[in-house]
Design an enzyme around this catalytic site. Structure first.
Site, PDB file in Angstrom:
ATOM      1  N   GLU A   1      -3.514  14.583   3.160  1.00 54.31           N
ATOM      2  CA  GLU A   1      -4.311  13.666   1.474  1.00 54.31           C
ATOM      3  C   GLU A   1      -4.181  15.126   0.527  1.00 54.31           C
ATOM      4  OE1 GLU A   1      -3.658  11.069   1.656  1.00 54.31           O
ATOM      5  OE2 GLU A   1      -3.071  10.388   4.046  1.00 54.31           O
TER       6      GLU A   1
ATOM      7  N   HIS B   1       0.780  -1.288   0.306  1.00 50.62           N
ATOM      8  CA  HIS B   1      -0.004   0.352  -0.100  1.00 50.62           C
ATOM      9  C   HIS B   1       0.961   1.298   0.191  1.00 50.62           C
ATOM     10  CE1 HIS B   1      -3.760   2.348   1.122  1.00 50.62           C
ATOM     11  NE2 HIS B   1      -2.663   3.028   1.842  1.00 50.62           N
ATOM     12  N   ALA B   2       0.648   2.315  -0.947  1.00 54.84           N
ATOM     13  CA  ALA B   2       1.746   3.153  -0.808  1.00 54.84           C
ATOM     14  C   ALA B   2       0.913   4.667   0.314  1.00 54.84           C
ATOM     15  CB  ALA B   2       0.833   3.590  -2.646  1.00 54.84           C
TER      16      ALA B   2
ATOM     17  N   TYR C   1      -9.379  11.535   3.774  1.00 55.46           N
ATOM     18  CA  TYR C   1      -9.499  11.088   2.536  1.00 55.46           C
ATOM     19  C   TYR C   1     -10.379  11.722   1.587  1.00 55.46           C
ATOM     20  CZ  TYR C   1      -6.337   7.466   3.518  1.00 55.46           C
ATOM     21  OH  TYR C   1      -5.252   6.955   4.185  1.00 55.46           O
TER      22      TYR C   1
ATOM     23  N   HIS D   1      -6.932   0.248   6.179  1.00 60.35           N
ATOM     24  CA  HIS D   1      -7.039   1.021   6.678  1.00 60.35           C
ATOM     25  C   HIS D   1      -7.599   0.169   8.683  1.00 60.35           C
ATOM     26  CE1 HIS D   1      -6.537   3.204   3.241  1.00 60.35           C
ATOM     27  NE2 HIS D   1      -5.234   4.403   3.577  1.00 60.35           N
TER      28      HIS D   1
ATOM     29  N   HIS E   1       0.897  12.018  -5.608  1.00 63.07           N
ATOM     30  CA  HIS E   1      -0.039  12.009  -4.659  1.00 63.07           C
ATOM     31  C   HIS E   1       0.976  12.027  -3.663  1.00 63.07           C
ATOM     32  CE1 HIS E   1      -3.277  11.812  -1.744  1.00 63.07           C
ATOM     33  NE2 HIS E   1      -2.378  10.273  -0.708  1.00 63.07           N
ATOM     34  N   GLU E   2       1.934  10.930  -3.154  1.00 59.55           N
ATOM     35  CA  GLU E   2       2.731  10.724  -2.429  1.00 59.55           C
ATOM     36  C   GLU E   2       4.094  11.631  -1.967  1.00 59.55           C
ATOM     37  OE1 GLU E   2       1.388   8.303  -0.246  1.00 59.55           O
ATOM     38  OE2 GLU E   2      -0.305   7.503  -1.089  1.00 59.55           O
TER      39      GLU E   2
ATOM     40  N   HIS F   1       2.931  14.824   0.012  1.00 57.50           N
ATOM     41  CA  HIS F   1       3.111  14.084   1.695  1.00 57.50           C
ATOM     42  C   HIS F   1       4.510  14.509   1.570  1.00 57.50           C
ATOM     43  CE1 HIS F   1      -0.855  11.897   2.561  1.00 57.50           C
ATOM     44  NE2 HIS F   1      -0.994  11.327   1.853  1.00 57.50           N
TER      45      HIS F   1
END
Length: 592
Positions: A388, A330-331, A498, A488, A360-361, A364
């Site tokens: 997020e 999971h990323a 999210y 999650h 997206h990552e 973060h």
């Protein structure tokens, strides 16, 4: 301070704001050391799953939980005194800094850590072994199959097979709820769900109402999309499989959890002839590998004025699925030392979905680095939806114009494919909204006791039908634990973030496009190369959690309230088209 003495002894002096300041400084220093230790242990456990790494991660997490609970309990002695806003904010952040609280009993703390790391390892090691086949299937393989397979029996077998992994978590999860609720009550919260909702700079009940207000803004657009998708699935598979006026079977939507529907675009697109562009094909044609996918993301942030990623990022990140051991694919984005040791963990595939996920990552990671100069308790986002939302905001700038500029498309598609492009985006962004809301709706009711262990699965599917208009494709029972099939839940990661991110990203995007001076339709705007937009974004990122989130939102957008109208602006052409397509159709579904 004077000490009052009487016949029964001397009373302790009342604490002062200076006492609170010293307490917090010492608490932050102690917690920072423990966070780093736990982060290193969790990184190893996530990237190399064994019994030993799981035990080490559990021990490190136990130390964090124990120290945080002790410090949060000690902080209660400052509850009755006047404190500067800065110190009062830190006291609340201390209490809500964990996704889970444990009682002060060390045995219960250890048990809680063992349960959480155990459930996460069960998830990471999960496989489905089809009958009659030699090889078992891991989750990344099954996800890829969901993207490509359209034979309903095969999809159903994969869907059911993955949910066999989570059944054994059910008693562990029930025990987890008991212990975490006990810990939350020791901190003054009614339960773990209230503890989570207390981290949003407003009373928990007001926050719940705010979520429903935001959902109300976007619900009509979701229901229009649902109506069109169900009608197209009915044409593809027959109305006996996808009947009008009923929830959609969960295995038909191209995703293991039916949370996004992008993979069925070819089934529901406006025309059967090929139009628009296929980014996955473009990446393959140009020989882009997994590492170069990440480089594209880095170059996007560099174009906004952010410094390049450190060498350690490239040396220490996990980009490929290991071939000789288990890992949690999971990323996720990591900040190991809460300063500069930022990393990405992701089993990258060369495809359109992962191209967006990488951007997206990295959002973060750049956020983590931006607030690294704040005090330790402020080294997080304004609220968890902001973290997020930032990465997703960047993903919205992956437009045809951007892809042409970076050489991944030869030319911008003509305007007659606008609906195609918006529909593909809606299958990702709009389809996700109710799922983003319902995961924590289920957990909050579990934590409060409204949903008891004997109704875990029944209540899960009731919420999925109510919010998403989706049903289980086969009969489910209370022997199953389908919530645990979503990462999650066993990982105990709050999920409302999210939903908020999907609201905030469009609000952020609209503000950044205005800062960049870009006119025209919001869905065609890319802020790639805009130093003005980058400077506006950096100002907010650097704040971390040092101010209430409305102040951070105002810094970027000029307003203090979350607002979903940017979503409606972005998808306005698609909304009109969907309304035309749905004329004469039986939209909506029976909630049961």
């Amino acid at each position: 301070a004077l000490v009052a003495c009487g016949v029964s002894g001397c009373a302790e002096p009342a604490p002062t704001p200076d006492d609170a300041r010293v307490f917090l400084e010492e608490a932050e220093a102690r917690l920072l050391d423990l966070w780093v230790d736990a982060g290193r242990a969790a990184w190893v456990q996530n990237t190399y799953i064994t019994d030993d790494t799981t035990a080490l991660a559990a021990d490190a997490q136990t130390a964090v939980i124990g120290a945080t609970m002790a410090l949060a309990s000690e902080a209660a002695r400052f509850d009755a005194i006047e404190l500067p806003q800065n110190l009062r904010r830190k006291m609340l952040l201390l209490k809500t800094s964990m996704g889970v609280a444990a009682p002060v009993d060390s045995a219960l703390q250890a048990e809680l850590s063992q349960i959480t790391t155990g459930m996460e390892s069960t998830y990471g090691q999960g496989e489905f072994c089809p009958e009659g086949e030699e090889a078992c299937l891991d989750l990344p393989t099954m996800q890829r199959m969901f993207a490509d397979v359209r034979e309903t029996d095969e999809l159903l077998a994969i869907w059911s097979g993955w949910r066999g992994v989570s059944r054994e978590m059910r008693p562990q999860y029930a025990r987890f709820v008991e212990i975490s609720n006990a810990g939350a009550r020791e901190l003054g919260f009614a339960d773990t769900g209230e503890m989570w909702r207390s981290g949003y700079d407003m009373p928990p009940d007001v926050f719940t109402d705010e979520l429903e207000r935001l959902w109300g803004q976007v619900q009509p657009l979701y229901e229009s999309l649902h109506c069109h998708v169900r009608a197209q699935l009915g044409e593809e598979y027959g109305t006996a499989v996808a009947p009008d006026g009923e929830p959609i079977p969960a295995h038909l939507l191209g995703n293991m959890w039916s949370q996004t529907w992008t993979n069925i675009y070819e089934t529901v697109k406006p025309s059967r002839r090929s139009r628009g562009y296929d980014l996955t094909r473009q990446l393959e044609r140009r020989g882009v590998d997994e590492l170069e996918m990440v480089r594209y993301g880095e170059r996007f942030f560099s174009s906004l004025g952010f410094a390049p990623l450190p060498t350690t990022f490239w040396d220490r990140s996990l980009f490929l699925q290991p071939v000789d051991h288990d890992a949690v694919c999971h990323a996720s984005a990591w900040n190991i030392d809460f300063e500069s040791d930022i990393r990405m963990k992701m089993c990258i595939g060369v495809n359109s979905e992962d191209f967006g996920t990488i951007h997206h990552e990295l959002g973060h990671n750049y956020y983590q680095r931006a607030y690294s100069n704040q005090d330790p308790l402020y080294r997080t986002s304004a609220n968890d939806g902001f973290h997020e939302g930032v990465g997703d905001t960047i993903s919205l700038s992956i437009t045809p114009e951007y892809l042409v500029e970076v050489g991944l498309l030869d030319r911008i598609p003509s305007e007659d494919v606008e609906i195609d492009l918006l529909l593909r985006q809606a299958l990702d962004k709009i389809a996700f909204l109710p799922f983003g809301l319902l995961v924590d709706q289920w957990r909050w009711r579990v934590f409060s006791g409204e949903i008891t262990p004997d109704r875990y699965n029944t209540a899960w599917w009731q919420l999925r039908q109510e919010y998403q208009g989706i049903r289980a494709p086969v009969s489910r029972s209370e022997d199953d634990f389908d919530p645990g099939a979503k990462y999650h839940v066993p990982a105990n990661t709050p999920y409302t973030r999210y939903f908020l991110a999907h609201i905030l990203q469009f609000q952020f995007h609209r503000a950044l496009c205005a800062a960049a001076g870009i006119e025209g339709p919001l869905h065609r705007c890319s802020v790639y190369g805009s130093r003005e937009a980058g400077a506006r974004l950096a100002t907010m990122l650097e704040m971390g959690a040092s101010k209430p989130w409305p102040e951070a939102l105002e810094r970027l957008t000029g307003v203090r309230e979350m607002d979903a109208t940017a979503i409606l602006d972005y998808f306005a052409p698609l909304s009109s088209w969907l309304n035309q397509q749905n004329e004469g159709r039986a939209c909506g579904w029976d909630v049961g």
